[in-house]
Design an enzyme around this catalytic site. Structure first.
Site, PDB file in Angstrom:
ATOM      1  N   ALA A  95     -31.589-106.831 -33.063  1.00 20.11           N
ATOM      2  CA  ALA A  95     -30.352-106.042 -32.964  1.00 20.11           C
ATOM      3  C   ALA A  95     -30.509-104.762 -33.775  1.00 20.11           C
ATOM      4  CB  ALA A  95     -29.184-106.861 -33.491  1.00 20.11           C
ATOM      5  N   THR A 106     -34.409 -86.039 -17.808  1.00 22.19           N
ATOM      6  CA  THR A 106     -33.232 -86.138 -16.946  1.00 22.19           C
ATOM      7  C   THR A 106     -32.794 -84.724 -16.558  1.00 22.19           C
ATOM      8  OG1 THR A 106     -32.592 -88.115 -18.163  1.00 22.19           O
ATOM      9  CG2 THR A 106     -30.888 -87.070 -16.834  1.00 22.19           C
ATOM     10  N   GLU A 123     -44.445 -95.867 -28.613  1.00 19.92           N
ATOM     11  CA  GLU A 123     -44.778 -95.007 -29.739  1.00 19.92           C
ATOM     12  C   GLU A 123     -44.776 -95.819 -31.030  1.00 19.92           C
ATOM     13  OE1 GLU A 123     -42.538 -91.324 -29.627  1.00 19.92           O
ATOM     14  OE2 GLU A 123     -42.776 -91.279 -27.468  1.00 19.92           O
ATOM     15  N   GLY A 127     -50.172 -88.007 -22.861  1.00 23.86           N
ATOM     16  CA  GLY A 127     -51.460 -87.375 -22.540  1.00 23.86           C
ATOM     17  C   GLY A 127     -52.411 -87.388 -23.731  1.00 23.86           C
ATOM     18  N   CYS A 183     -37.552 -92.339 -23.265  1.00 22.01           N
ATOM     19  CA  CYS A 183     -37.687 -92.919 -21.922  1.00 22.01           C
ATOM     20  C   CYS A 183     -36.640 -93.930 -21.492  1.00 22.01           C
ATOM     21  CB  CYS A 183     -39.077 -93.515 -21.784  1.00 22.01           C
ATOM     22  SG  CYS A 183     -40.332 -92.223 -21.855  1.00 22.01           S
ATOM     23  N   PHE A 184     -36.216 -94.842 -22.353  1.00 19.98           N
ATOM     24  CA  PHE A 184     -35.328 -95.911 -21.871  1.00 19.98           C
ATOM     25  C   PHE A 184     -34.121 -95.340 -21.126  1.00 19.98           C
ATOM     26  CE2 PHE A 184     -36.439 -99.703 -24.889  1.00 19.98           C
ATOM     27  CZ  PHE A 184     -37.643 -99.835 -24.232  1.00 19.98           C
ATOM     28  N   LYS A 228     -42.834 -99.344 -13.216  1.00 23.45           N
ATOM     29  CA  LYS A 228     -42.681 -98.648 -14.500  1.00 23.45           C
ATOM     30  C   LYS A 228     -41.198 -98.509 -14.873  1.00 23.45           C
ATOM     31  CE  LYS A 228     -43.112 -96.352 -18.142  1.00 23.45           C
ATOM     32  NZ  LYS A 228     -43.544 -96.925 -19.407  1.00 23.45           N
ATOM     33  N   GLU A 256     -47.878 -95.438 -17.658  1.00 23.46           N
ATOM     34  CA  GLU A 256     -48.295 -95.792 -19.016  1.00 23.46           C
ATOM     35  C   GLU A 256     -47.252 -96.697 -19.666  1.00 23.46           C
ATOM     36  OE1 GLU A 256     -51.235 -95.355 -20.559  1.00 23.46           O
ATOM     37  OE2 GLU A 256     -50.149 -96.738 -21.844  1.00 23.46           O
ATOM     38  N   PHE A 257     -47.719 -97.755 -20.325  1.00 22.07           N
ATOM     39  CA  PHE A 257     -46.799 -98.712 -20.955  1.00 22.07           C
ATOM     40  C   PHE A 257     -46.848 -98.679 -22.480  1.00 22.07           C
ATOM     41  CE2 PHE A 257     -47.613-100.406 -16.690  1.00 22.07           C
ATOM     42  CZ  PHE A 257     -46.318-100.557 -16.230  1.00 22.07           C
TER      43      PHE A 257
HETATM   44  P1  NAD Z   1     -44.144 -84.688 -23.840  1.00 24.65           P
HETATM   45  O1  NAD Z   1     -42.971 -83.800 -23.650  1.00 24.65           O
HETATM   46  O2  NAD Z   1     -44.519 -85.146 -25.209  1.00 24.65           O
HETATM   47  O3  NAD Z   1     -45.437 -83.983 -23.210  1.00 24.65           O
HETATM   48  C1  NAD Z   1     -45.457 -83.349 -21.976  1.00 24.65           C
HETATM   49  C2  NAD Z   1     -46.328 -82.096 -22.096  1.00 24.65           C
HETATM   50  O4  NAD Z   1     -46.515 -81.545 -20.786  1.00 24.65           O
HETATM   51  C3  NAD Z   1     -45.710 -80.983 -22.937  1.00 24.65           C
HETATM   52  O5  NAD Z   1     -46.567 -80.669 -24.023  1.00 24.65           O
HETATM   53  C4  NAD Z   1     -45.561 -79.797 -21.960  1.00 24.65           C
HETATM   54  O6  NAD Z   1     -45.819 -78.537 -22.545  1.00 24.65           O
HETATM   55  C5  NAD Z   1     -46.624 -80.125 -20.928  1.00 24.65           C
HETATM   56  N1  NAD Z   1     -46.398 -79.483 -19.625  1.00 24.65           N
HETATM   57  C6  NAD Z   1     -45.259 -79.441 -18.889  1.00 24.65           C
HETATM   58  N2  NAD Z   1     -45.471 -78.783 -17.737  1.00 24.65           N
HETATM   59  C7  NAD Z   1     -46.765 -78.393 -17.732  1.00 24.65           C
HETATM   60  C8  NAD Z   1     -47.587 -77.683 -16.822  1.00 24.65           C
HETATM   61  N3  NAD Z   1     -47.096 -77.254 -15.642  1.00 24.65           N
HETATM   62  N4  NAD Z   1     -48.874 -77.438 -17.141  1.00 24.65           N
HETATM   63  C9  NAD Z   1     -49.376 -77.881 -18.333  1.00 24.65           C
HETATM   64  N5  NAD Z   1     -48.655 -78.570 -19.243  1.00 24.65           N
HETATM   65  C10 NAD Z   1     -47.365 -78.823 -18.949  1.00 24.65           C
HETATM   66  O7  NAD Z   1     -43.881 -85.945 -22.887  1.00 24.65           O
HETATM   67  P2  NAD Z   1     -44.452 -87.433 -23.075  1.00 24.65           P
HETATM   68  O8  NAD Z   1     -43.626 -88.190 -24.041  1.00 24.65           O
HETATM   69  O9  NAD Z   1     -45.928 -87.351 -23.260  1.00 24.65           O
HETATM   70  O10 NAD Z   1     -44.122 -88.035 -21.640  1.00 24.65           O
HETATM   71  C11 NAD Z   1     -44.850 -87.636 -20.501  1.00 24.65           C
HETATM   72  C12 NAD Z   1     -44.535 -88.594 -19.373  1.00 24.65           C
HETATM   73  O11 NAD Z   1     -44.972 -89.918 -19.725  1.00 24.65           O
HETATM   74  C13 NAD Z   1     -43.050 -88.746 -19.046  1.00 24.65           C
HETATM   75  O12 NAD Z   1     -42.910 -88.928 -17.662  1.00 24.65           O
HETATM   76  C14 NAD Z   1     -42.649 -90.008 -19.765  1.00 24.65           C
HETATM   77  O13 NAD Z   1     -41.572 -90.655 -19.128  1.00 24.65           O
HETATM   78  C15 NAD Z   1     -43.891 -90.848 -19.646  1.00 24.65           C
HETATM   79  N6  NAD Z   1     -44.076 -91.858 -20.699  1.00 24.65           N
HETATM   80  C16 NAD Z   1     -43.826 -91.542 -22.006  1.00 24.65           C
HETATM   81  C17 NAD Z   1     -44.063 -92.487 -23.002  1.00 24.65           C
HETATM   82  C18 NAD Z   1     -43.799 -92.188 -24.443  1.00 24.65           C
HETATM   83  O14 NAD Z   1     -43.921 -93.105 -25.252  1.00 24.65           O
HETATM   84  N7  NAD Z   1     -43.449 -90.979 -24.830  1.00 24.65           N
HETATM   85  C19 NAD Z   1     -44.596 -93.736 -22.657  1.00 24.65           C
HETATM   86  C20 NAD Z   1     -44.851 -94.015 -21.324  1.00 24.65           C
HETATM   87  C21 NAD Z   1     -44.596 -93.058 -20.349  1.00 24.65           C
HETATM   88  C1  UGA Z   2     -40.831 -97.938 -24.611  1.00 24.82           C
HETATM   89  C2  UGA Z   2     -41.550 -99.163 -24.031  1.00 24.82           C
HETATM   90  O1  UGA Z   2     -41.614-100.192 -25.027  1.00 24.82           O
HETATM   91  C3  UGA Z   2     -42.955 -98.799 -23.580  1.00 24.82           C
HETATM   92  O2  UGA Z   2     -43.570 -99.916 -22.945  1.00 24.82           O
HETATM   93  C4  UGA Z   2     -42.869 -97.635 -22.593  1.00 24.82           C
HETATM   94  O3  UGA Z   2     -44.168 -97.227 -22.204  1.00 24.82           O
HETATM   95  C5  UGA Z   2     -42.163 -96.473 -23.247  1.00 24.82           C
HETATM   96  O4  UGA Z   2     -40.836 -96.906 -23.657  1.00 24.82           O
HETATM   97  C6  UGA Z   2     -41.927 -95.321 -22.332  1.00 24.82           C
HETATM   98  O5  UGA Z   2     -41.951 -95.451 -21.123  1.00 24.82           O
HETATM   99  O6  UGA Z   2     -41.672 -94.267 -22.918  1.00 24.82           O
HETATM  100  P1  UGA Z   2     -40.882 -96.641 -26.931  1.00 24.82           P
HETATM  101  O7  UGA Z   2     -39.629 -96.016 -26.411  1.00 24.82           O
HETATM  102  O8  UGA Z   2     -41.945 -95.761 -27.434  1.00 24.82           O
HETATM  103  O9  UGA Z   2     -41.545 -97.547 -25.781  1.00 24.82           O
HETATM  104  O10 UGA Z   2     -40.526 -97.676 -28.111  1.00 24.82           O
HETATM  105  P2  UGA Z   2     -39.898 -99.145 -28.111  1.00 24.82           P
HETATM  106  O11 UGA Z   2     -40.651 -99.952 -29.068  1.00 24.82           O
HETATM  107  O12 UGA Z   2     -39.722 -99.698 -26.763  1.00 24.82           O
HETATM  108  O13 UGA Z   2     -38.471 -98.882 -28.746  1.00 24.82           O
HETATM  109  C7  UGA Z   2     -37.445 -98.210 -28.021  1.00 24.82           C
HETATM  110  C8  UGA Z   2     -36.152 -98.269 -28.801  1.00 24.82           C
HETATM  111  O14 UGA Z   2     -35.623 -99.594 -28.780  1.00 24.82           O
HETATM  112  C9  UGA Z   2     -36.307 -97.898 -30.278  1.00 24.82           C
HETATM  113  O15 UGA Z   2     -35.215 -97.113 -30.681  1.00 24.82           O
HETATM  114  C10 UGA Z   2     -36.307 -99.236 -30.976  1.00 24.82           C
HETATM  115  O16 UGA Z   2     -35.863 -99.151 -32.296  1.00 24.82           O
HETATM  116  C11 UGA Z   2     -35.346-100.014 -30.097  1.00 24.82           C
HETATM  117  N1  UGA Z   2     -35.540-101.477 -30.177  1.00 24.82           N
HETATM  118  C12 UGA Z   2     -36.677-102.022 -29.705  1.00 24.82           C
HETATM  119  C13 UGA Z   2     -34.548-102.265 -30.713  1.00 24.82           C
HETATM  120  O17 UGA Z   2     -33.494-101.777 -31.144  1.00 24.82           O
HETATM  121  N2  UGA Z   2     -34.738-103.613 -30.774  1.00 24.82           N
HETATM  122  C14 UGA Z   2     -35.874-104.203 -30.301  1.00 24.82           C
HETATM  123  O18 UGA Z   2     -35.974-105.450 -30.384  1.00 24.82           O
HETATM  124  C15 UGA Z   2     -36.869-103.385 -29.764  1.00 24.82           C
END
Ligand code: NAD
Ligand code: UGA
Length: 466
Positions: free
Chosen positions: A271, A97, A168, A17, A279-280, A223, A164-165
C-alpha cells in the site's frame, strides 16, 4: 535468409533506450550499438567521461556504461547516420498521453513515433528490421508499415514488437535476468526470420525458454495489459488501505495473508500514497481509450477505475495531513521527504509527491522538500508544469533542501512520499527534537515502525493502519 545482426541503432536515449541498449552492448560485444537522440544535452550527458553524471540514475548502470561505451556502445545525435548503418532499428521514443485534439488526456500521442518512421523511410537505403520498443497502442505496427512501405525506394522493412518490461530502480537486474522477453512478429516467412534475428540477439544472455514469440498484435496488447494488471494490484491494495484504517486491520498483514496464496502472489501488494511513474497512468488511459474506440464501454469503465482509485489515494493522503493539522496548513511548514515516484530512481514523472505537494500548496502550506537524487530544478519544473499557480508563488512557498535534517527543522509536520532506504536510517529522535510540537509524521510508504515513532513522541499516521 536469416540475417545476422551486426549493427543496431536505437532512436531515443531515455530511461528505456539508454539501459536496454547498454545491456545489449555489454552482452553482445560483436554487435555495434548506436543510441541516438535529438536531445543534445541528454547525449552529452551519456557521453560524460564521469559516469556519475550520465542522465539516468539506476543502480549498476554506470559501471555497465563504462564497460561498453566507446567499445561497441556509442551515443550520438547523428540520427541519419545511425539509421543508414543499422541492420536493426529500435524505436524507443516517448509516447506520452495526448494533450490536444482528439483523444486529449487519454490516447497515446504517436507523433514522435511517426516522425521516426518518416525519417527512417527517407534515410534508409538498405533493408532493415524495425523494432517497436516504445509502448504503443495495439495495431500501431499497421500504421508504421504503411508509412515505411510507401517510400518507393525499394527498401524492405520488417516490423517487430518487442515491448520493454523493466521497472525503474531495478532496470539493470530486470534486463540481466528478465522474467520474459516478448517478441511479436508478422506471421510471414520474412516476419519469422526477423523475429528469429532478434531472438538470437537476446539469446546471448537470456535463456531461450524465457524468450516468447507471438504475433504482433498480441505483443503490443500484452504490454498495455501487463501494466494495467500491475497498477490494478496497487489500486486494489490501496483501496483496502482505507478500509484497514477504519477497521483497525493492518494492510501489510492483509497483504501478507492474501499474498501467501500462490494464486494471488506476494509481489506488488505494498500500500502506498499512490502509484506514479511515466507509464501506469498513461498506458491504462490508452487502454481505456482503445476500448472506447471499439465501443467496449464496460471494458473501458473497468480499467478507468484503477486510475480513479489512484487519484483518490493521493488526494486522501493530502487531505489527511490538512485535517490532522487542525484543518489548516496555511502558513505551516511541512517537510516532504522524497520526490521521485519510487526509490532508486531520479525520475519524477507522475510522482504522487507532486500531487500531494500541489494540494498542500493550494491550502497555503509552506513546503521544504528533500530527495536524495532529484534536483531542485526538476522539483520546480514539476510544480510549474501543473500550472496551479505562478512560478514566483511556487518559489515563495517551496524550498528545496540538500539535507533532510535542515528540511525538518521547525516543521509542523513531515510527510514521507518515496520509500528511499536512507529514510529508515535517520535519527528520528533528532528529527523530533528539531520540529515544532506536536510533531506530526505522515508515512505514505509504511517505512517506519509505529511503536518506535510513537515512543519518540510523534503524532504518527501511516497509510493502511488505524
Ligand atoms: P524518455 O522520455 O526518457 O526518452 C525518450 C527519448 O526519445 C527522449 O530523450 C527524446 O528526446 C527522444 N526522442 C523523441 N523523439 C525523437 C526523435 N524523433 N528522434 C530521436 N530522438 C527522439 O522515455 P522513456 O521513459 O525511455 O520511454 C520510452 C518508451 O518506453 C515509452 O513508450 C514508454 O512507455 C516505454 N517504457 C518506459 C519504461 C520506463 O520505465 N520508463 C519502461 C517500459 C516501457
Ligand atoms: C512499471 C512496471 O513495473 C514495468 O514492468 C514496466 O516496464 C514499466 O512500468 C513501464 O512500462 O514503464 P515502473 O513504473 O518503473 O515500472 O515502476 P514500478 O515498480 O512498477 O512502480 C510503479 C509505481 O507503483 C511506483 O510509484 C511504486 O511506488 C508504486 N507501487 C509499486 C506501489 O505503490 N506498491 C507496489 O506494491 C508496487
Amino acid at each position: 535468409m536469416l540475417k545476422e545482426i551486426k549493427n543496431i541503432c536505437c532512436i531515443g536515449a531515455g530511461y528505456v533506450g539508454g539501459p536496454t541498449m547498454t545491456m545489449i552492448a555489454a552482452k553482445c560485444p560483436h554487435i555495434n550499438v548506436n543510441v541516438v537522440d535529438i536531445n543534445d544535452n541528454r547525449i552529452k550527458a551519456w557521453n560524460n567521461p564521469d559516469t556519475d553524471y550520465i542522465p539516468i540514475y539506476e543502480p549498476g548502470l554506470a559501471s555497465l556504461v563504462n564497460e561498453a561505451r566507446g567499445r561497441n556502445l556509442f551515443f550520438s545525435t547523428n540520427v541519419n547516420q545511425a539509421i543508414q548503418d543499422a541492420d536493426m532499428i529500435f524505436i524507443s521514443v516517448n509516447t506520452p498521453t495526448k494533450t490536444y485534439g482528439v483523444g486529449k488526456g487519454m490516447a497515446a500521442d504517436l507523433k514522435y513515433i511517426e516522425l521516426c518512421a518518416r525519417q527512417i523511410a527517407t534515410v534508409a537505403t538498405s533493408d532493415k528490421i524495425i523494432v517497436e520498443k516504445s509502448t504503443l497502442p495495439v495495431r500501431t505496427a499497421e500504421a508504421l508499415k504503411r508509412i515505411l512501405d510507401n517510400t518507393g525506394n525499394g527498401v524492405h522493412f520488417d516490423i517487430l514488437s518487442n515491448p520493454e518490461f523493466l521497472a525503474e530502480g531495478t532496470a539493470v537486474s530486470d534486463l540481466l535476468n528478465p522474467d520474459r522477453v516478448l517478441i511479436g512478429g508478422e506471421e510471414t516467412e520474412n516476419g519469422r526470420l526477423a523475429q528469429q534475428a532478434l531472438v538470437d540477439v537476446y539469446a546471448n544472455w537470456v535463456p531461450k525458454d524465457r524468450i516468447l514469440t507471438t504475433n504482433v498484435w498480441s505483443s503490443e496488447l500484452s504490454k498495455l495489459t501487463a501494466n494495467a494488471f500491475l497498477a490494478q494490484r496497487v489500486s486494489s491494495i490501496n483501496s483496502l488501505s482505507e478500509l484497514c484504517e477504519v477497521t483497525e486491520a493492518d494492510v501489510d498483514e492483509v497483504a501478507r495473508a492474501i499474498g501467501s496464496d500462490s494464486r494471488i502472489g506476494s509481489k506488488f501488494l505494498k500500500a502506498s500514497v499512490g502509484f506514479g511513474g511515466s507509464c501506469f497512468q498513461k498506458d491504462i488511459l490508452n487502454l481505456v481509450y482503445i476500448s472506447k474506440s471499439y465501443g467496449l464501454n464496460e471494458v473501458a469503465d473497468y480499467w478507468e477505475q484503477v486510475i480513479i482509485m489512484n487519484d483518490y489515494q493521493k488526494r486522501r493522503f493530502a487531505k489527511k495531513i490538512v485535517e490532522t493539522l487542525f484543518n489548516t496548513v496555511s502558513g505551516k511548514r511541512i517537510a516532504i521527504l522524497g520526490w521521485a515516484f519510487k526509490k532508486d530512481t531520479n525520475d519524477t514523472r507522475e510522482s504522487a509527491a507532486i500531487y500531494v505537494a500541489d494540494y498542500l500548496l493550494s491550502e497555503q502550506a509552506e513546503l521544504v522538500i528533500y530527495d536524495p537524487k532529484v534536483t531542485k530544478d526538476q522539483i520546480f519544473s514539476d510544480l510549474d508544469y501543473l500550472g496551479s499557480r505562478s512560478t514566483e508563488e511556487n518559489r515563495d512557498l517551496v524550498e528545496v533542501s540538500n539535507s533532510p535534517y535542515d528540511a525538518v527543522e521547525n516543521a509542523h509536520a513531515v510527510a514521507i512520499l518515496t520509500e528511499w532506504d536512507e529514510f529508515v536510517t535517520y535519527d528520528w529522535s533528532k528529527i523530533y527534537n528539531s520540529m515544532l510540537k506536536p510533531a506530526f509524521l505522515f508515512d505514505g510508504r509504511r517505512l517506519l515502525s509505529d511503536e518506535l515513532m510513537r515512543e519518540i513522541g510523534f503524532e504518527f499516521y501511516k497509510i493502511g493502519k488505524g
